[in-house]
Design a protein around this motif. Sequence first.
Motif, PDB file in Angstrom:
ATOM      1  N   LEU A   1      18.054   5.715  -1.664  1.00 17.99           N
ATOM      2  CA  LEU A   1      18.868   4.887  -0.786  1.00 17.99           C
ATOM      3  C   LEU A   1      19.310   3.625  -1.517  1.00 17.99           C
ATOM      4  N   ALA A   2      20.111   2.823  -0.853  1.00 19.37           N
ATOM      5  CA  ALA A   2      20.752   1.687  -1.511  1.00 19.37           C
ATOM      6  C   ALA A   2      19.751   0.676  -2.068  1.00 19.37           C
ATOM      7  N   SER A   3      18.611   0.514  -1.418  1.00 19.11           N
ATOM      8  CA  SER A   3      17.661  -0.515  -1.846  1.00 19.11           C
ATOM      9  C   SER A   3      17.059  -0.219  -3.213  1.00 19.11           C
ATOM     10  N   ASN A   4      17.202   1.011  -3.685  1.00 14.89           N
ATOM     11  CA  ASN A   4      16.656   1.385  -4.987  1.00 14.89           C
ATOM     12  C   ASN A   4      17.689   1.361  -6.107  1.00 14.89           C
ATOM     13  N   SER A   5      18.881   0.908  -5.835  1.00 17.89           N
ATOM     14  CA  SER A   5      19.954   1.038  -6.815  1.00 17.89           C
ATOM     15  C   SER A   5      19.899  -0.011  -7.916  1.00 17.89           C
ATOM     16  N   ALA A   6      19.175  -1.112  -7.704  1.00 19.82           N
ATOM     17  CA  ALA A   6      19.125  -2.165  -8.730  1.00 19.82           C
ATOM     18  C   ALA A   6      18.610  -1.651 -10.068  1.00 19.82           C
ATOM     19  N   PRO A   7      17.469  -0.910 -10.110  1.00 18.13           N
ATOM     20  CA  PRO A   7      17.022  -0.388 -11.405  1.00 18.13           C
ATOM     21  C   PRO A   7      18.060   0.511 -12.065  1.00 18.13           C
ATOM     22  N   GLU A   8      18.781   1.280 -11.245  1.00 17.41           N
ATOM     23  CA  GLU A   8      19.787   2.161 -11.830  1.00 17.41           C
ATOM     24  C   GLU A   8      20.954   1.366 -12.408  1.00 17.41           C
ATOM     25  N   CYS A   9      21.330   0.290 -11.728  1.00 21.68           N
ATOM     26  CA  CYS A   9      22.407  -0.555 -12.257  1.00 21.68           C
ATOM     27  C   CYS A   9      21.992  -1.206 -13.572  1.00 21.68           C
ATOM     28  N   ILE A  10      20.761  -1.742 -13.590  1.00 18.74           N
ATOM     29  CA  ILE A  10      20.292  -2.476 -14.766  1.00 18.74           C
ATOM     30  C   ILE A  10      19.989  -1.531 -15.918  1.00 18.74           C
TER      31      ILE A  10
END
Length: 246
Positions: free
Chosen positions: A83-92
Motif C-alpha cells: 500500500l501507499a505507506s510503504n512506498s518511501a523505501p521503494e522511492c529511495i
Amino acid sequence: GLNHVWLDCRVIGEERLKNDFKNSYEFCLSKGFDLAEESIPVVFAEHYSNGGVIANLNGETEIKGVYVIGETSYTGLHGATRLASNSAPECILFGRKAAKHFISRSNIEEKVNSKISEWKETSKKEFRDKATVSYYWDTIRRTMTSLCGIERNEERLIAAKKVIDTLKEDINNLYWNYKVSKNFLEVRNIADVASIIVEGALSRRETRACHFREDYPETLDQYYGTSIIRNYKSGPESRIIPGVIL
C-alpha cells in the motif's frame, strides 16, 4: 446505496481543529462547511488494486530505457499487497538504483527502443470542450464505484467493461483529432487504468485481500499469484503468474 455519511468533528473543539487540522479545517470552510459548528458529508475511497507497473531490481520496465519507481511500480519489495505507506523505501532505494543504472548505460552507444517511432502531433486544433472531459471523468468514477467497488461480481464487472470500452473508443477518437493537453491525457490514462482493473477483476475468480467477489467468495490457491495485464490494440489481456503459498 448511500451518497455519503456524516462526520461530526465538533467534539475536537474549534481551537484544536484550527491548529492540528488546519488544512482540513480551511478546505472544508472553503466548501461552505465549518468543522467546528456542523457535521460534514464524507464519501468513501477504495483501493481498487495493488501493485503497479512491473519493474526489475534496477527499476527498469520491460521496455528498455524506461524506468518506474514508487507507488506506480510493482517490485515485490513489500509483497503482493503493498500500500501507499510503504512506498518511501521503494522511492529511495529504487530511485537510487534506477539513477545508477541509467548513468551506467548513458555512455553505451546503442539504439534503444528502435521499434517505437518518434511522436508526431497529428493536429494543432485545441480541444476546448471541458464539459466533455468532465463527463468522461464523472462517468468513469461512477462506473468504478458502483460496479467495480468493494464487492464485485461477474454481472457488474461485465457491465463496467462495456461502459469503459465505449468511453475508451470515444476518448481515443478525440485523442487523435486534437492537440494533446494535460487534462485529456489524464482522462485517457484513467480510462486505461479502469479497463485494466476490470479485466484483472474478471480474470481472478476468487476472493483475496481487497479483491472480493460475491460470486466466488472462497480463496482458491490455484489462483494465487500475480495478475499480469498487458494492453494491446485489441484490448487488455490478463493472465496469472503462479506464486508460492507461505
